[in-house]
Design an enzyme around this catalytic site. Structure first.
Site, PDB file in Angstrom:
ATOM      1  N   GLU A 155       0.840  -1.188   0.000  1.00 40.34           N
ATOM      2  CA  GLU A 155       0.000   0.000   0.000  1.00 40.34           C
ATOM      3  C   GLU A 155       0.883   1.249   0.000  1.00 40.34           C
ATOM      4  O   GLU A 155       0.427   2.334   0.292  1.00 40.34           O
ATOM      5  CB  GLU A 155      -0.953   0.014   1.198  1.00 40.34           C
ATOM      6  CG  GLU A 155      -0.314  -0.024   2.561  1.00 40.34           C
ATOM      7  CD  GLU A 155      -1.350   0.046   3.680  1.00 40.34           C
ATOM      8  OE1 GLU A 155      -1.618   1.162   4.151  1.00 40.34           O
ATOM      9  OE2 GLU A 155      -1.879  -1.020   4.063  1.00 40.34           O
ATOM     10  N   CYS A 197      -3.897  -3.652   4.038  1.00 39.08           N
ATOM     11  CA  CYS A 197      -3.147  -4.742   4.684  1.00 39.08           C
ATOM     12  C   CYS A 197      -3.570  -6.128   4.210  1.00 39.08           C
ATOM     13  O   CYS A 197      -2.884  -7.117   4.507  1.00 39.08           O
ATOM     14  CB  CYS A 197      -3.289  -4.641   6.204  1.00 39.08           C
ATOM     15  SG  CYS A 197      -2.641  -3.104   6.897  1.00 39.08           S
ATOM     16  N   HIS A 224      -4.023 -10.760  11.481  1.00 39.58           N
ATOM     17  CA  HIS A 224      -3.420  -9.495  11.062  1.00 39.58           C
ATOM     18  C   HIS A 224      -3.204  -8.634  12.303  1.00 39.58           C
ATOM     19  O   HIS A 224      -4.093  -8.500  13.147  1.00 39.58           O
ATOM     20  CB  HIS A 224      -4.333  -8.768  10.070  1.00 39.58           C
ATOM     21  CG  HIS A 224      -3.910  -7.356   9.824  1.00 39.58           C
ATOM     22  ND1 HIS A 224      -2.648  -7.036   9.393  1.00 39.58           N
ATOM     23  CD2 HIS A 224      -4.573  -6.178   9.991  1.00 39.58           C
ATOM     24  CE1 HIS A 224      -2.548  -5.719   9.279  1.00 39.58           C
ATOM     25  NE2 HIS A 224      -3.692  -5.185   9.645  1.00 39.58           N
TER      26      HIS A 224
END
Length: 411
Positions: A85, A117, A244
């Site tokens: 990103e 992400c 995550h």
């Protein structure tokens, strides 16, 4: 669902940057609310030097993997996917720079993917699907999740959690590190502006919306997984859970929610389960911060290096990307004896920055980012960090930008 699949991660390696800053010291210097500090569950965060960008992070993560391959194996890499990103161009993917500096063969697909992400998982699943259909025996893909944040979050509560670095994964059969379960995925997506980066120098952050979206996606993607995988049970199916990790405290909150709603667990069981099944995956993230597209896969490295794996066991993995997309999927680890990945050495070897040094170094970071036409990257202003942790180590660094073209060199 049988143990393992034919495709997965064959090898994995991380690059976590040459410097760090103490997160508590940064909290104090920024005048942030210290009552929120413990919720982060962080100690330090990794920092790139101004001569590093997502290309250098990607290459420096992947080179050690390629160095272990013989000529035949390198020739079988027919796909390079770079997730980020922190893109550097609206058209040219950073995978072209990465492909060149890694010396990969010309008969190779190469592209970049983006979804905040979640991008690392999008890249991994795409690579696994492509390799599964290749007519070449032993075909391999190289997947790299890489990010190098700018300064847009400075002074916000998000700044202390933003790390820097990359995770590189060699994807193929049989998946010695992590064998992906075929069909073992559940998804959930919807439109939300929880975080966004409409310009290189602007971060749009709605912390409450981000937390809610993460939790909603964790619950709903797990529900979808259970619909698709007969007999899936939160307690019994997975030896460990890996999520995550924007910061470890967010993972703790997600685990608590999932255990309450899907296992009707009480507080004592939740705490015990977190310590046993989740905490081993958070050790590295607590010392690096959020690696964005690579955060989940640094957590996988942490699990492999810190969990007691006595043999093959199934793990549940949760991937989230703002905007948003999510996936709960599974695979099997523990096929091979534990091998340390050298991340502990990288962590111990980093240059310790004072907050003043951190501010000076990160203040130069925008010169390396998207839209820069011309720049020369003189390491003199941060010579102490560069000389101690990069000079002479054969790492890729950004040398200059001329009319938007980036030129790199080896340290």
């Amino acid at each position: 669902m049988g143990i393992g699949s034919a495709i997965g991660i064959e090898a994995i390696h991380s690059y976590i940057g040459p410097a760090f800053v103490d997160v508590r010291e940064l909290f104090v210097a920024r005048g942030l609310d210290l009552s929120r500090f413990d919720n982060l569950m962080m100690r330090r965060k990794s920092v790139n030097l101004p001569c590093e960008d997502p290309v250098t992070n990607a290459v420096n993560a992947a080179r050690p993997l390629l160095a272990e391959l013989d000529e035949d194996a390198r020739a079988r890499i027919e796909l390079l996917v770079v997730a980020t990103e922190s893109g550097l161009d609206l058209g040219k993917p950073i995978s072209t720079y990465v492909h060149h500096h890694l010396g990969l063969g010309n008969a190779c697909r190469s592209f970049e993917v983006k979804h905040a992400c979640y991008g690392g998982t999008a890249a991994l699943q795409t690579a696994a699907a492509m390799i599964a259909t290749s007519p070449v025996p032993g075909a391999l893909a190289l997947v790299i999740a890489t990010d190098a944040p700018g300064t847009a979050a400075r002074g916000t509560t998000w700044e202390p959690a933003e790390g820097a670095g990359a995770v590189a994964m060699l994807v193929g059969a049989p998946g010695r590190i992590l064998r992906l379960d075929p069909g073992g995925s559940g998804f959930h997506t919807f439109e939300v502006l929880d975080t966004a980066r409409p310009r290189a120098d602007v971060d749009v952050v709605n912390a409450d919306a981000s937390l809610l979206a993460y939790m909603t996606c964790l619950e709903k993607s797990f529900e979808h997984y259970c619909q698709r995988v007969a007999g899936a049970d939160l307690r019994k199916t997975f030896g460990h859970l890996v999520m995550h990790t924007p910061f470890p405290g967010m993972v703790r909150g997600g685990h608590r929610l999932l255990m309450r709603k899907k296992a009707a667990a009480g507080a004592a069981e939740i705490d015990r389960d977190f310590t046993e099944r989740v905490a081993p995956s958070l050790e590295y993230c607590a010392d690096t911060g959020n690696l964005f597209s690579g955060a989940l896969y640094l957590a996988v490295c942490s699990l492999l290096d810190h969990a007691r794996l006595d043999g093959p066991e199934r793990v549940g993995l949760f991937s989230y990307g703002s905007g948003c997309a999510s996936e709960f999927f599974s695979g099997v680890v523990g096929h091979e004896p534990p091998v340390r990945r050298g991340i502990d050495r990288q962590l111990a070897d980093r240059y310790a920055l004072t907050v003043a040094e951190y501010d000076r170094i990160t203040g130069m970071a925008d010169d390396r980012g998207f839209g820069t036409r011309d720049a020369l990257f003189d390491t003199g202003p941060y010579a102490a960090a560069y000389e101690r942790r990069m000079a002479g180590r054969g790492l890729l660094v950004l040398d200059r930008i001329d009319a938007y073209r980036r030129t790199y060199r080896w340290s």
